[in-house]
Scaffold this active site. Sequence first.
Site, mmCIF file in Angstrom:
data_model
loop_
_atom_site.group_PDB
_atom_site.id
_atom_site.type_symbol
_atom_site.label_atom_id
_atom_site.label_comp_id
_atom_site.label_asym_id
_atom_site.label_seq_id
_atom_site.Cartn_x
_atom_site.Cartn_y
_atom_site.Cartn_z
ATOM 1 C CG ASP A 13 -8.075 108.941 -19.844
ATOM 2 O OD1 ASP A 13 -6.922 108.547 -19.580
ATOM 3 O OD2 ASP A 13 -9.095 108.485 -19.295
ATOM 4 C CE1 TYR A 92 -8.190 99.354 -15.847
ATOM 5 C CE2 TYR A 92 -9.505 101.262 -16.486
ATOM 6 C CZ TYR A 92 -9.348 99.888 -16.373
ATOM 7 O OH TYR A 92 -10.339 99.053 -16.777
ATOM 8 C CE1 TYR A 230 -17.593 105.607 -22.147
ATOM 9 C CE2 TYR A 230 -16.286 103.697 -21.526
ATOM 10 C CZ TYR A 230 -16.671 105.003 -21.329
ATOM 11 O OH TYR A 230 -16.120 105.711 -20.299
ATOM 12 C CE LYS A 233 -21.293 110.531 -21.108
ATOM 13 N NZ LYS A 233 -22.147 110.302 -22.247
ATOM 14 C CG ASP A 235 -13.628 113.251 -19.679
ATOM 15 O OD1 ASP A 235 -14.799 113.245 -19.258
ATOM 16 O OD2 ASP A 235 -12.850 112.301 -19.521
HETATM 17 C C1 F6R Z 1 -16.328 107.468 -16.757
HETATM 18 C C2 F6R Z 1 -15.119 106.702 -16.426
HETATM 19 C C3 F6R Z 1 -15.212 105.624 -15.407
HETATM 20 C C4 F6R Z 1 -15.164 104.243 -16.058
HETATM 21 C C5 F6R Z 1 -15.315 103.120 -15.021
HETATM 22 C C6 F6R Z 1 -15.204 101.742 -15.654
HETATM 23 O O1 F6R Z 1 -16.062 108.406 -17.744
HETATM 24 O O2 F6R Z 1 -14.064 106.903 -16.977
HETATM 25 O O3 F6R Z 1 -16.330 105.765 -14.572
HETATM 26 O O4 F6R Z 1 -16.190 104.153 -17.021
HETATM 27 O O5 F6R Z 1 -14.301 103.213 -14.040
HETATM 28 O O6 F6R Z 1 -14.013 101.709 -16.353
HETATM 29 P P1 F6R Z 1 -13.493 100.466 -17.212
HETATM 30 O O7 F6R Z 1 -14.578 100.091 -18.190
HETATM 31 O O8 F6R Z 1 -12.263 101.010 -17.865
HETATM 32 O O9 F6R Z 1 -13.208 99.357 -16.237
HETATM 33 MG MG MG Z 2 -9.795 107.368 -17.969
HETATM 34 MG MG MG Z 3 -11.372 111.640 -18.110
#
Ligand code: F6R
Ligand code: MG
Ligand code: MG
Length: 368
Positions: A13, A92, A230, A233, A235
């Site tokens: 990602d 993002y 963290y 994940k 994936d």
């Molecule tokens: C799960 C995932 C999303 C983010 C969530 C918060 O694998 O990618 O659910 O964990 O959108 O994202 P952040 O911490 O980047 O704002």
């Molecule tokens: Mg992502």
């Molecule tokens: Mg992903």
Amino acid sequence: MTDKVTLSVIKADVGGYVGHSSMHEDLMKEAEERLEPAKRDGMLIDFHVSRVGDDLELIMTHRKGVDNTEIHQLAWKTLECCTGVAKKLKLYGAGQDLLGDAFSGNVKGMGPGVAEMEFVERESEPILVFMADKTSSGAWNMPLVKMFADPFTTIGLVISPAMHDGFRFEVQDVLEHKRIYFDCPDEFYDLLVFVGACARYMIRAVYHRGTDEIAAVSSTQRLSVIAGRYVGKDDPVLIVRCQGNFPAVGEALEPFAFPHMVEGWMRGSHHGPLMPVSVEQSNPSRFDGPPRVVCLGFQLCNGSLVGPRDMFDDPSFDETRRQANLAGEYLRRHGPFEPHRLPLGEMEYTTMPGIMERVADRFEELAD
Ligand code: F6R
Ligand code: MG
Ligand code: MG
């Protein structure tokens, strides 16, 4: 150099669009432009760039074997260039899975997921590449067990002489960095006692017992373990060879007709059903989910990737998707409670340490 062909799937990602829900087409274009010269120069035989949700998937064939520095470097550079595009568009989490600053010869342990296998191409070589988003590698355990050891899924185990001796499973303990092999059907119950615990014991590979041929290989990185904090994940991806000594294409797809519960979904901290979808529909949006799996099918032709066919783009999986929506809805009603929310030790986000520190002195000893 060898006359064997290697199929390498390397993914990361490197930036989501919008949020973590999907991928901007410019990233896929950039990846194609970076891989094309390697094909022209002969380093790659062929490649296909794909995606699931916000994960960029580089599917490559070559003759350099697994864990090859040149191939891993090519993938790393490609992912870096795609990160550049993601940064330019302010997508993002640009570069979120590229953990290292300098490439050190192998992308393993640096963030990207990797599944690779080397084999002699058969007279006809049907291959399935499964790719999942918003979940982790343990998600493959149940489907792999069903594909290669469950006669209620794979009737070939019962009635095909080519498969009747069964398969050998390589299982990794991702916390202790150890591995063990189990021969099925003989050791089926021993296998299940481990791989039923999907967060720790993950099926890394499967081999045909009669010939030792590689049948399936998965990515087993756990990014949270690699990074110590963290970072998303992992994936995962999974490659499965089909037909002949291996499950038929339909037998390999059949386990995904049940949308089993996996870890992942919102903030990598929930259980949710794994929904099989087409690439087009792999945009996990509801509560950042539910988790998705896509499957691309190829016929190899002297290493060239003939395809892909988008295997879950099929109305026969409509009912599975409906069940996944029902199961997802049922879980969502639990809100922040287990079993929707993961147990404390498995959540990718937590506020517990800070809160515990703040309230620790308010805990009173119970008399008995
Ligand atoms: C799960 C995932 C999303 C983010 C969530 C918060 O694998 O990618 O659910 O964990 O959108 O994202 P952040 O911490 O980047 O704002
Ligand atoms: Mg992502
Ligand atoms: Mg992903």
